[in-house]
Design a protein around this motif. Structure first.
Motif, PDB file in Angstrom:
ATOM      1  N   LYS A  42       0.024 -32.444 -10.398  1.00  0.00           N
ATOM      2  CA  LYS A  42       1.141 -32.175  -9.487  1.00  0.00           C
ATOM      3  C   LYS A  42       0.979 -33.002  -8.213  1.00  0.00           C
ATOM      4  O   LYS A  42      -0.143 -33.263  -7.790  1.00  0.00           O
ATOM      5  CB  LYS A  42       1.138 -30.695  -9.084  1.00  0.00           C
ATOM      6  CG  LYS A  42       1.600 -29.726 -10.141  1.00  0.00           C
ATOM      7  CD  LYS A  42       1.536 -28.302  -9.591  1.00  0.00           C
ATOM      8  CE  LYS A  42       1.901 -27.279 -10.655  1.00  0.00           C
ATOM      9  NZ  LYS A  42       3.305 -27.320 -11.071  1.00  0.00           N
ATOM     10  N   ASN A  94      -5.900 -24.412 -14.800  1.00  0.00           N
ATOM     11  CA  ASN A  94      -5.358 -25.651 -15.356  1.00  0.00           C
ATOM     12  C   ASN A  94      -5.829 -26.819 -14.489  1.00  0.00           C
ATOM     13  O   ASN A  94      -5.287 -27.045 -13.417  1.00  0.00           O
ATOM     14  CB  ASN A  94      -3.829 -25.578 -15.377  1.00  0.00           C
ATOM     15  CG  ASN A  94      -3.190 -26.773 -16.074  1.00  0.00           C
ATOM     16  OD1 ASN A  94      -3.831 -27.447 -16.883  1.00  0.00           O
ATOM     17  ND2 ASN A  94      -1.933 -27.039 -15.766  1.00  0.00           N
ATOM     18  N   ALA A 104       3.106 -27.863 -18.184  1.00  0.00           N
ATOM     19  CA  ALA A 104       3.837 -26.740 -18.789  1.00  0.00           C
ATOM     20  C   ALA A 104       2.800 -25.882 -19.502  1.00  0.00           C
ATOM     21  O   ALA A 104       2.836 -25.690 -20.720  1.00  0.00           O
ATOM     22  CB  ALA A 104       4.910 -27.244 -19.736  1.00  0.00           C
ATOM     23  N   GLU A 105       1.828 -25.383 -18.717  1.00  0.00           N
ATOM     24  CA  GLU A 105       0.658 -24.702 -19.280  1.00  0.00           C
ATOM     25  C   GLU A 105       0.868 -23.201 -19.449  1.00  0.00           C
ATOM     26  O   GLU A 105       0.307 -22.591 -20.348  1.00  0.00           O
ATOM     27  CB  GLU A 105      -0.572 -24.963 -18.388  1.00  0.00           C
ATOM     28  CG  GLU A 105      -0.733 -24.036 -17.167  1.00  0.00           C
ATOM     29  CD  GLU A 105       0.405 -24.126 -16.157  1.00  0.00           C
ATOM     30  OE1 GLU A 105       1.079 -25.165 -16.124  1.00  0.00           O
ATOM     31  OE2 GLU A 105       0.641 -23.153 -15.422  1.00  0.00           O
TER      32      GLU A 105
HETATM   33 MN    MN Z   1       2.187 -25.968 -14.402  1.00  0.00          MN
END
Ligand code: MN
Ligand code: BES
Ligand code: ZN
Length: 466
Positions: free
Chosen positions: A248, A291, A319-320
């Motif tokens: 991110k 993550n 997209a965990e």
């Molecule tokens: Mn995420």
């Protein structure tokens, strides 16, 4: 802050007496009628406040008048907000104690107590200078059992907010497991990495594999006396979401310690159940992990096999949440429960669609969705149904596996919901996306910035509904 109930206000000494004024009506205190209403034309519109120094004319030093608005529009949600307003005002004037003497029905005690506790909340554990708290407030006229129930709700929210506000360096998967283990009256099983692997949870396991902190699969169980219904509550428990290798940007990562808000909600709910004692069997499930990007991280292009045998091509490691929830949903459905609810800070798209006021809700049973929306409304939260259009399922197709973990960016909250549905069998299921509501960047209504305890009130009311 201690909350008490007393039917004998006249003999309860207080620095401040808090009273209400409906629009167009008098208050219960002559002094307030003379000064606030007649001289200063205080109307009592909802949320207005008026502070009056009594200069020895009555035992309490001050009267705080709270506008209750139009009598016919007053309800439990207004009561909660009004009490929160009053408590904030009392904090401002550094009051130590107050008596709330509202001229309303005795059954407003629950919402009043919740409002007081939401407003009293501060996360100042790591600040040298602590927030000012009232020592004690006393509610006159309310039923003691209603106020007690409100306090249980308020404490559950505080617990959840504290946990979701806790930095990721402390609120680790192991820490969540430890908390779950410590809940009295709740049966808790913790599954370590090897057991998670043996259970076939390949999707969940992949998400956590880049972190030095091991994953912990948490299964809590509350059993009521006469079990009338069985329900499983799943909370997304990503203790930190860096995005993984699809990392991110800094501004998006800043609040990602809150990506376990769903898990914090479920822990708060489970903790309160032993006090509320509903005739239910309630399972609390958290697939906790971090993550993180590292040499051992899962990668875009990897193919994972979930607990139900479905294969997933990793399209985006950020997209965990849905990957961890996929395995948790399979696990929950195998418990033979009547209903499954998952609550998750799942998509930025939900936040874009609904902002910070409403959580998104989807599911496979319209009645259950309706019931949750109504329960949320009665609890002071807003749930808004998002569609699950079949057309979006196509965007989840993969050339080399059963599906990908991301679909079209447009309608992203819905595609995430459709992804989750692939892991729900025939069980009634609802998914609540709290990405926008779990954590506030600036204050909103009764809430200060930070964690809000989203979902706690609604789920507690839902599982204790008679
Ligand atoms: Mn995420
Ligand atoms: N935890 C985030 C969602 C989120 C975003 C929560 C903002 C709270 C505030 C989630 O894991 C995520 O990263 N979702 C991606 C999905 C995308 C890669 C399909 C998103 O929403 O951008
Ligand atoms: Zn996430």
């Amino acid at each position: 802050m201690e909350i008490k109930v007393s039917q004998d206000v006249k003999n309860t000494p207080a620095e401040v007496i808090v009273i209400n004024k409906f629009e167009g009506e008098k208050t219960s205190q002559e002094l307030a009628n003379t000064y606030a209403v007649e001289k200063d034309h205080f109307e009592g519109k909802f949320g207005q406040t008026y502070l009056l120094h009594t200069l020895g004319q009555i035992p309490a030093g001050k009267i705080l008048v709270i506008g209750f608005g139009k009598k016919e529009e007053f309800d439990h949600n207004k009561m909660r907000e009004a009490v929160a307003k009053a408590v904030k005002k009392l904090q401002q004037i550094k009051a130590k104690n107050a008596v709330f003497d509202f001229d309303v029905n005795a059954d407003y005690g629950k919402s009043a107590a919740i409002g007081a506790m939401i407003a009293d909340y501060a996360y100042d554990k790591y600040k040298s200078e602590k927030a000012h708290h009232l020592d004690e407030i006393t509610f006159a006229r309310f039923s003691e059992s209603d106020v007690k129930e409100g306090i249980v709700f308020g404490e559950a929210m505080k617990f959840t907010r504290d946990l979701a506000n806790t930095p990721a360096q402390i609120a680790t998967p192991s820490k969540l497991a430890e908390i779950a283990k410590s809940l009295e009256g709740i049966e808790t099983k913790i599954f370590d990495k090897d057991e998670i692997e043996r259970m076939g949870m390949g999707a969940y396991l992949a998400v956590g594999q880049g972190s030095v902190r091991p994953p912990k699969f948490i299964h809590m169980k509350y059993t009521g006396k006469n079990v009338k219904k069985k329900i499983a509550l799943i909370g997304k428990g990503i203790c930190f979401d860096s995005g993984g290798l699809d990392i991110k940007p800094p501004s998006s990562m800043l609040t990602m310690k809150d990506d376990m808000s769903g898990a914090a909600c479920i822990l708060g709910v489970m903790r309160a159940l032993t006090e509320l004692k509903p005739d239910m069997e309630v399972h609390g499930i958290i697939a906790a992990c971090e993550n993180m990007p590292s040499g051992s991280s899962y990668k875009p292009g990897d193919i994972l096999t979930a607990k139900n045998g479905k294969t997933i091509e990793v399209d985006n490691t950020d997209a965990e949440g849905r990957l961890t929830l996929a395995d948790a949903l399979c696990y929950a459905c195998e418990l033979g429960v009547d209903e499954v609810i998952d609550i998750a800070t799942l998509t930025g798209a939900c936040m874009v669609a609904l902002g910070t006021v409403a959580s998104g809700i989807m599911g496979n049973d319209e009645q259950m969705i309706e019931r949750l929306i109504q329960t949320a409304k009665d609890s002071g939260e807003t749930y808004w149904q998002l569609p699950m259009f079949k057309e979006y399922t196509d965007s989840l197709k993969s050339d080399i596996a059963d599906m990908k973990n991301t679909g079209s960016r447009y309608g992203g909250a819905s595609t995430a919901g459709l992804f989750l549905q692939e892991f729900v069998k025939d069980t009634k299921w609802c998914h609540i996306d709290i990405a926008g509501t779990a954590y506030l960047e600036k204050p909103q209504k009764e809430f200060i910035a930070g964690a809000t305890g989203a979902g706690v009130r609604t789920l507690l009311n839902y599982v204790t509904e008679k």
